[in-house]
Each structure stands twice: as structure tokens, then as C-alpha cells.
Design an enzyme around this catalytic site. Sequence first.
Site, short mmCIF file in Angstrom:
data_model
loop_
_atom_site.label_atom_id
_atom_site.label_comp_id
_atom_site.label_asym_id
_atom_site.label_seq_id
_atom_site.Cartn_x
_atom_site.Cartn_y
_atom_site.Cartn_z
N LYS A 174 0.77 -1.27 0.06
CA LYS A 174 0.05 -0.03 -0.07
C LYS A 174 0.78 1.08 -0.06
O LYS A 174 1.78 1.61 1.07
CB LYS A 174 -0.82 0.01 1.36
CG LYS A 174 -1.83 1.11 1.33
CD LYS A 174 -2.12 1.58 2.56
CE LYS A 174 -1.23 2.80 3.28
NZ LYS A 174 -1.73 3.95 2.57
N THR A 227 7.75 8.89 12.21
CA THR A 227 7.81 8.57 13.49
C THR A 227 6.53 8.63 14.34
O THR A 227 6.06 7.84 15.23
CB THR A 227 8.89 9.41 14.59
OG1 THR A 227 10.31 9.07 13.88
CG2 THR A 227 8.98 8.80 16.09
N GLU A 247 10.53 1.78 10.03
CA GLU A 247 11.75 2.53 9.39
C GLU A 247 10.88 4.02 9.52
O GLU A 247 10.17 4.27 8.72
CB GLU A 247 12.00 2.12 7.85
CG GLU A 247 12.55 0.71 7.73
CD GLU A 247 14.01 0.54 7.98
OE1 GLU A 247 14.47 1.75 8.55
OE2 GLU A 247 14.54 -0.77 8.19
N CYS A 281 14.90 10.41 4.07
CA CYS A 281 15.07 10.10 5.51
C CYS A 281 16.37 10.20 5.94
O CYS A 281 16.75 10.61 7.22
CB CYS A 281 14.57 8.58 5.79
SG CYS A 281 15.28 7.35 4.83
N GLU A 383 13.01 17.36 12.17
CA GLU A 383 13.10 16.80 10.85
C GLU A 383 12.52 17.81 9.79
O GLU A 383 11.09 17.68 9.84
CB GLU A 383 12.63 15.18 10.70
CG GLU A 383 13.01 14.81 9.42
CD GLU A 383 12.26 13.44 9.12
OE1 GLU A 383 11.36 13.16 9.29
OE2 GLU A 383 12.84 12.66 8.53
P1 NAD Z 1 3.41 8.88 7.03
O1 NAD Z 1 4.00 8.60 8.33
O2 NAD Z 1 2.52 10.02 6.94
O3 NAD Z 1 2.85 7.70 6.06
C1 NAD Z 1 3.58 6.58 5.80
C2 NAD Z 1 2.90 5.48 5.39
O4 NAD Z 1 1.61 5.23 6.37
C3 NAD Z 1 1.60 6.03 4.18
O5 NAD Z 1 1.50 4.86 3.31
C4 NAD Z 1 0.44 6.37 4.94
O6 NAD Z 1 -0.93 6.43 4.07
C5 NAD Z 1 0.19 5.47 5.99
N1 NAD Z 1 -0.48 5.68 7.20
C6 NAD Z 1 -0.93 6.89 7.65
N2 NAD Z 1 -1.50 6.77 8.81
C7 NAD Z 1 -1.58 5.50 9.11
C8 NAD Z 1 -1.98 4.84 10.11
N3 NAD Z 1 -2.69 5.53 11.16
N4 NAD Z 1 -1.93 3.47 10.28
C9 NAD Z 1 -1.37 2.99 9.29
N5 NAD Z 1 -0.87 3.46 8.11
C10 NAD Z 1 -0.91 4.76 8.15
O7 NAD Z 1 5.14 9.29 6.53
P2 NAD Z 1 5.26 10.24 5.24
O8 NAD Z 1 4.78 11.58 5.43
O9 NAD Z 1 4.59 9.35 3.76
O10 NAD Z 1 6.71 9.86 5.04
C11 NAD Z 1 7.98 10.65 5.36
C12 NAD Z 1 8.35 10.34 6.58
O11 NAD Z 1 8.90 9.10 6.12
C13 NAD Z 1 9.66 11.04 7.03
O12 NAD Z 1 9.50 11.20 8.55
C14 NAD Z 1 10.76 10.25 6.63
O13 NAD Z 1 12.02 10.43 7.51
C15 NAD Z 1 10.21 8.89 6.76
N6 NAD Z 1 11.10 8.11 6.09
C16 NAD Z 1 11.63 7.02 6.68
C17 NAD Z 1 12.62 6.08 5.98
C18 NAD Z 1 13.22 5.14 6.67
O14 NAD Z 1 14.08 4.36 5.88
N7 NAD Z 1 13.60 5.05 7.88
C19 NAD Z 1 12.41 6.34 4.58
C20 NAD Z 1 11.59 7.12 3.78
C21 NAD Z 1 11.01 8.00 4.71
#
Ligand code: NAD
Length: 479
Positions: A174, A227, A247, A281, A383
Site C-alpha cells: 500500500k 515517527t 523505518e 529519511c 526533521e
Molecule cells: P507517514 O507516516 O505520514 O505515512 C507513511 C505511510 O503510512 C503512508 O502509506 C500512509 O498512508 C500510512 N499511514 C498513515 N497513517 C496511518 C495509520 N494510522 N496506520 C497505518 N498506516 C498509516 O509518512 P510520510 O509523510 O509518507 O513519509 C515521510 C516520513 O517517512 C519522514 O519522517 C521520513 O523520514 C520517513 N522515512 C523514513 C525512511 C526510513 O527508511 N527510515 C525512509 C523514507 C521516509
Amino acid sequence: MAVKLEWTKFSNTINGKLVGTAETRHGINPNDQQALPEVPVCTRVEVDQAVSAARQALPSWRALSWEERANYLLRLGDAIEANRDGFVKMLQLEGGKPASTAGMEVQMVLDALRAVVKLRLDDEILIDDEIKSTTLRHMAIGVGAGLVPWNFPMYLGNVKTAQALLTGNTFIMKSSPFTPYCNLKVGELGIDIFPPGVFQVISGADDLGQMLTEHTGIDKISFTGSTFTGTKVMQSCSKTLKRVTLELGGNDATIVCEDADLEKAVPTIGTMAFLNAGQVCMAIKRVYVHHSIYDEFKNRLVEFVKNHMKVGDTSDPNTTIGPVQNKLQYDKVKTLYEDIETSGWKPLLGAKVPELDGENKGYFISPEIIDNPADDSRIVVEEPFGPILPLLKWSNDDEVLDRVNDTLQGLGGSVWSRDSERATRIAQAIQSGTVWVNGHGMIEAGVPFGGMKASGMGREFGLDGLKAWVELQALWVMK
Ligand code: NAD
């Protein structure tokens, strides 16, 4: 012959078929806010169908040999490669990536698929004596789901695909609602490759992630994202004791020592801070420069950014920084610029976050460097996930390490010095899942990647990444 995709219709892939939904939605091109094509909005009905297909496909998929599963993944890589141009173009539109960054992402997907399949997770004989043999076996967990963020959707999604499927799990991917397009097409390519139900890709609205984390038919969640959301995912998974890998966000620091080779350090630091408009990230988000070379480093970095970072529409081949991917993120970065102004921190490039109006529709933000703000300023503590970077001065090794480690995040970190022994010593004291000496941001399929502290739990890549997709079984055979 690999299927040639067409890029106007987007559907879920469920049980080996393209499946639409009654309701649809669309993403927004961050270059101009134009609507992108409609995509499905899955409800619980489609989720149940996908989970049931994944459960049915599981016994025969996990019964295949490692090599057989690896071959399926290699065929997926070939099919993606045959459609490389389409994926690059779509990443430019949905992700706001310049052609160079979009091309890099597609290449990273191919490299990862082809490298992960070379890893082997063999059973281990722990005891073999006169009375017994005891073997540690690795068994697929079952049905896995991957929750993928918007910043590198194709790469992060398909790294999960490769690890889940290779280890014998069936997998439902997803993507973020902001960037569903490329991964829906990867799912479509999978129809001609995988048995039905083995690899499925679905799209939906903000509630779809939670439907998956709560589902009793799913055994493992691999989540990449913020996070903030990661804690919700863990909470939700705890109700069914699902296995979870998280992650999460980072606030990577780089430490530049007084004897660093600035010819090498400045371009890498500039690139790794502003790549993908800072939406990485493991982007460099804090730069600690020894006070004796601070001004020289600062001047060189400002020059580098002025000469090499061109912000613009991703259809322009000269663009190196595209728009921020979505309005939410644009508004968040804007508040950081406002905070910098009200707090009196000194921006070195005079960048502004333009108002969005009839004339100006793209989420473009020019890169900015902030001159030695306070350690507790928002730009240092948070961040940003935007093209904005604080430079900070330091004087001795212990002091800089205390400051670098004074954060909840622990994803990556790096140190620059011509004395690589000293740099390695400093790097080893950074509380992060990955540290680099005289570099930043390298990642390879054979090397575990993940965060300490609030940057995550568990690892992807390497044997540890594969182990996150298996249960251990100790098999005792009495002789
Ligand atoms: P996000 O947490 O908003 O969303 C991530 C995913 O989770 C999306 O598919 C979203 O639809 C889904 N989601 C949202 N709410 C949810 C819930 N309650 N339950 C289950 N799934 C849910 O993150 P984002 O804004 O898409 O991405 C940016 C963040 O991701 C940044 O903080 C970045 O550092 C981090 N990131 C980490 C890594 C890593 O490898 N550590 C890699 C890339 C990005």
C-alpha cells in the site's frame, strides 16, 4: 516479452486481476497542482479480498525453493526495466522529482531487486551429536503488508516486496495516497509474473493503512514513514501481535572536523542535504563544522548550492530540485521559515517560500542554509523534510558528540576528517543505525539499514532484513 504499460488507467492488483473500486480519488502533480489520473479507493471489501487471496496463495508460494522465488523477482525487475521511461516520467509527475532523481530511484529499485535475491538465509545446524541433531529453521511469517511513504515510493515499496517474497511470504503493498501511481503499475506488471495472490498492490485513502494494521488475516507489517505514524502502527499491530518493522524519521547530523577534505566534503554534504528537496529519511539535516574552518566551509557550501542547485519544474532537464511533494509538507516547511525569521536566525541564501496563488501553483522552495542557529531551535530539533539546512559550530569532540546525540532520532550520521581513525572513533559514538566516514547516504542490499531510538525498530536489507520476514523454528531430531 515484458508487458508495455500504458499510463492512463490505474487499478489495484488483487488475486491476479486488475480491480477497480466504486469510489476513486486522484493525486496532485506538485509542479502545478494539476489533477493526476484517478486511482482506486479500497474499502474493507477489497482489503478482505486481497487478504483472502494472499492466504490462499501462501502454502504453494512458501513451498517453492529460494531460487524459484528469486527467479520470479528477477522477472519483476526485468519487467520494470522494460518500462523504465514510463516509471521515470510518472515519478516526475507524482513525486515532484527531477528526471535525474526519478531515474536514480528506478535504478535503485532494479539494483535492490537484483541484489536482494543474491542473499541467502540458510537453516543452521546448531547441534549434531550422537543422540540428536538440532536445526534452526527460517519459516515465512505468512501474509505481509507494506506501508510506504511518498518520498521514495517505488524504491521503499519494492525493497519490501523483494524481502517479503524471497523469504516465502505473500505480500500486499500500500503506497501513500500522495504517490500511488508507480507502485500500482508495478502490481500490474506482477499479474503476468506471479501466481494470483502472491504480490498484490492496493490504493486508498488515509484509512487504508489502519485497515491493514488491524486486519486479523495479516501477520506482519513493514512500515516506512514518520515517527508519529510509526507509534500508531505499533499500537494497532499490538492488538493482534503482528510482527512489525518500523523505518521512521531521521535527523542525521554530519560532523566536519578541522582537517576534513572540503573538496570532497562540500559537494557530498550539499547534495545529501538537498537531494529530492531534502525529502530523504537519511538526508543530512544538521551540519556541525569545526569553528576553525567554519567560515571557509560556509562560503564553499553557499557557492556549491548557488552553482549546482536549480529549483524548477521537473519537466525541465536542468532542474536539480523539484517541488516539495505535497501541500501539507509545503506548509510545514513554511512554518520553519517563519520561525527562522521570528527567532532572528540568519539565512545565508535569502530564500523565501512563495505564496501559492493563481500565478504560482507549484510547491517550489529554494534551498536555504541557516548560519549557526541555537541548538534548541526548531530547525535543529525537528526533521524539516524540506530544502533547509542548519550549520552549527563546534570546538571539541566530546562536546559535538553530546550535541549530535541529543535527539530522539538515530537513523544516520557521518564524520569528515583526513584522519580516518579519529573519524571512525567519533562515528562509532554517534547513536545511529548507520554511520559513514568521509561519505553520507550509501546504502546496499547486503548491509542492514534502520534506526536506533525513535528512528525505528528492526532492519531492512542484509540478512537481518530477511530475518525480519521469518519466524524461527528449532527442529530437534533424536537419533
Ligand atoms: P507517514 O507516516 O505520514 O505515512 C507513511 C505511510 O503510512 C503512508 O502509506 C500512509 O498512508 C500510512 N499511514 C498513515 N497513517 C496511518 C495509520 N494510522 N496506520 C497505518 N498506516 C498509516 O509518512 P510520510 O509523510 O509518507 O513519509 C515521510 C516520513 O517517512 C519522514 O519522517 C521520513 O523520514 C520517513 N522515512 C523514513 C525512511 C526510513 O527508511 N527510515 C525512509 C523514507 C521516509
